[in-house]
Design an enzyme around this catalytic site. Structure first.
Site, mmCIF file in Angstrom:
data_model
loop_
_atom_site.group_PDB
_atom_site.id
_atom_site.type_symbol
_atom_site.label_atom_id
_atom_site.label_comp_id
_atom_site.label_asym_id
_atom_site.label_seq_id
_atom_site.Cartn_x
_atom_site.Cartn_y
_atom_site.Cartn_z
ATOM 1 N N HIS A 118 0.875 -1.172 0.000
ATOM 2 C CA HIS A 118 0.000 0.000 0.000
ATOM 3 C C HIS A 118 0.916 1.227 0.000
ATOM 4 O O HIS A 118 2.030 1.174 0.536
ATOM 5 C CB HIS A 118 -0.812 -0.069 1.296
ATOM 6 C CG HIS A 118 -1.903 0.920 1.442
ATOM 7 N ND1 HIS A 118 -1.679 2.244 1.715
ATOM 8 C CD2 HIS A 118 -3.241 0.787 1.369
ATOM 9 C CE1 HIS A 118 -2.834 2.881 1.813
ATOM 10 N NE2 HIS A 118 -3.805 2.022 1.601
ATOM 11 N N ASP A 198 2.506 -4.258 8.241
ATOM 12 C CA ASP A 198 1.310 -3.468 7.969
ATOM 13 C C ASP A 198 0.138 -4.430 8.129
ATOM 14 O O ASP A 198 -0.153 -5.232 7.236
ATOM 15 C CB ASP A 198 1.385 -2.898 6.545
ATOM 16 C CG ASP A 198 0.059 -2.288 6.099
ATOM 17 O OD1 ASP A 198 -0.908 -2.332 6.879
ATOM 18 O OD2 ASP A 198 -0.004 -1.794 4.953
ATOM 19 N N GLN A 201 -5.013 -5.024 7.205
ATOM 20 C CA GLN A 201 -5.996 -5.950 6.632
ATOM 21 C C GLN A 201 -5.957 -7.318 7.303
ATOM 22 O O GLN A 201 -6.700 -8.212 6.897
ATOM 23 C CB GLN A 201 -5.741 -6.124 5.118
ATOM 24 C CG GLN A 201 -5.788 -4.852 4.319
ATOM 25 C CD GLN A 201 -7.208 -4.286 4.183
ATOM 26 O OE1 GLN A 201 -8.188 -4.943 4.503
ATOM 27 N NE2 GLN A 201 -7.303 -3.053 3.714
ATOM 28 N N LYS A 224 -11.223 -0.252 10.145
ATOM 29 C CA LYS A 224 -11.360 -1.485 9.364
ATOM 30 C C LYS A 224 -11.775 -2.653 10.246
ATOM 31 O O LYS A 224 -11.797 -3.799 9.806
ATOM 32 C CB LYS A 224 -10.032 -1.809 8.666
ATOM 33 C CG LYS A 224 -9.615 -0.769 7.628
ATOM 34 C CD LYS A 224 -8.369 -1.228 6.917
ATOM 35 C CE LYS A 224 -7.645 -0.117 6.179
ATOM 36 N NZ LYS A 224 -8.401 0.486 5.104
ATOM 37 N N CYS A 365 -4.810 2.367 -3.639
ATOM 38 C CA CYS A 365 -3.624 2.936 -2.971
ATOM 39 C C CYS A 365 -2.384 2.086 -3.231
ATOM 40 O O CYS A 365 -1.496 1.980 -2.364
ATOM 41 C CB CYS A 365 -3.819 3.090 -1.468
ATOM 42 S SG CYS A 365 -5.268 4.016 -1.007
#
Ligand code: ALA
Length: 408
Positions: A118, A198, A201, A224, A365
């Site tokens: 991302h 990261d 998600q 999220k 992104c």
């Protein structure tokens, strides 16, 4: 999981647009919020809308206690050893930037990412390269989008002593693929590098245990995972947070100051300068309670069931191409796709306007990935635990109709 019952917790799922319910499939961008989260935030604004960590009156003390309770909830949720390791940020991007700026990388050092990051895990490294001369190495994915562990091993070996940090996605926002993070972390550690995940998600969709992974840092966002927007979390091992340099300092991040000098507080408070997003922190705590009660294993299983169902139908529709591994079991709750000859934004608008189906379209992104593969963009459908089988079927039905109407 009793999805019909769960759906009643989400006020927006009971609302109608043009007389019909919505089919919300943009969960990788932002999830819907359960009533419990909204009420926790309203409770703050209605009953104790004061600042935390400073004043000693009862409203303020209540804020301080509620925020530290939320911190403990997050700590337990990701199995962090200490609450001192949970830093509240604005979002995942801020957490990644905090490590990029504060880790002390200098000219001659290198950071390694993958080719599927991302922008939030790419732009900070571009800036560091331009400003400080920190090299940026990119590990390649295999053609189906899965992780090329051999390529990674080789790059870690070649860059040994130079690569100080591996900063990589845990679950891809592009195709839903989850990396073998534990193996990757082990390889990086063996080569003397630390690892920043990261986890924007992954934490909302699968069980994440930082102790088991032995991750050094992970960053994720509230919005999220059923929480409010504008609140994120950076987890860091305590000894690493001790040496990480904060970039927002000021009120409530210091133990004391003179005109000449400041004495910073220890982690996590040294990273939380200025008044905080108290309603966001409290709402996040409520979101963590909500997800914990459902169970992350059940959430993961439900999303995979829906994605497999969608994949079965899509595999029979001509002119549809998927992004990422063909096996839906490797794509969590995400299906990114293209329809030959039809622009992704057009598809997304048709889905929205004709059937209230809400997806994301564009380059997600991750322009770099699309540009390197000469793909303009795509449509992304992303499930969460409140989605129904009929949501997957509705999407597949609309895709079939678009293909019939637009593809020759
Ligand atoms: N990272 C978010 C997404 O992929 C914004 O949609």
């Amino acid at each position: 999981m009793d999805v019909i019952k769960i759906r009643k917790d989400f006020p927006v799922l009971g609302k109608k647009i043009d007389g019909r319910n919505i089919v919300y499939l943009d969960n990788a961008c932002a999830t819907l919020k359960p009533r419990r989260v909204i009420e926790a935030m309203n409770d703050y604004y209605e009953n104790y809308p004061a600042c935390g960590g400073r004043s000693v009156h009862r409203l303020s003390t209540r804020v301080s206690i509620a925020c530290e309770e939320a911190r403990n909830k997050v700590q337990r949720f990701i199995n962090a050893p200490s609450e001192k390791e949970i830093v509240f940020t604005k979002n995942t991007t801020e957490g990644l930037n905090l490590v990029a700026r504060g880790f002390g990388l200098k000219k001659g050092d290198a950071v390694i990412t993958t080719d599927k990051e991302h922008n939030s895990n790419l732009v900070p490294w571009h800036m560091l390269r331009e400003k400080c001369g920190v090299a940026h190495i990119i590990a390649k994915s295999l053609p189906d989008g899965t992780f090329d562990i051999e390529d990674f091993k080789k790059r870690m070996k070649d860059g040994r002593s130079k690569i100080k940090l591996a900063s990589i996605y845990h679950t891809s926002n592009l195709d839903g693929y989850t990396l073998p993070a534990k193996d990757i972390i082990e390889i990086a550690h063996d080569a003397g590098a630390h690892v920043l995940l990261d986890a924007a998600q992954s934490v909302p969709h699968i069980p994440v245990d930082v102790k088991r992974l032995d991750a050094d840092f992970i960053a994720f966002s509230g919005q999220k995972m059923c929480g409010p927007s504008g609140i994120g979390i950076l987890y860091g091992k305590e000894e690493l947070l001790e040496t990480l340099e904060p970039f927002t300092v000021g009120g409530d991040s210091v133990a004391s100051t003179t005109y000449e000098k400041s004495v910073l507080l220890g982690p996590p408070h040294r990273f939380e300068g200025g008044l905080q997003n108290y309603a966001g922190i409290i709402g996040l705590g409520a979101a963590v309670d909500y997800l914990s009660a459902l169970g992350m294993d059940s959430i993961e299983k439900h999303e995979k069931t829906l994605n497999a169902r969608l994949a079965r139908t899509l595999s029979e529709i001509r002119h549809v191409s998927l992004i990422g591994p063909p096996d839906p079991a490797l794509r969590g709750g995400i299906t990114s796709f293209n329809i030959e000859g039809v622009a992704p934004h057009d598809i997304a608008m048709i889905l929205d306007e004709s059937a209230n189906i809400m997806v994301r379209s564009g380059t997600l992104c991750a322009h770099s990935w699309f540009k390197a593969r000469k793909i303009n963009s795509c449509v992304r459908a992303s499930f969460y635990f409140y989605n129904l089988e009929k949501d997957a079927d509705a999407l597949a039905g609309c895709i079939e109709k678009i293909v019939t109407d637009f593809c020759r």
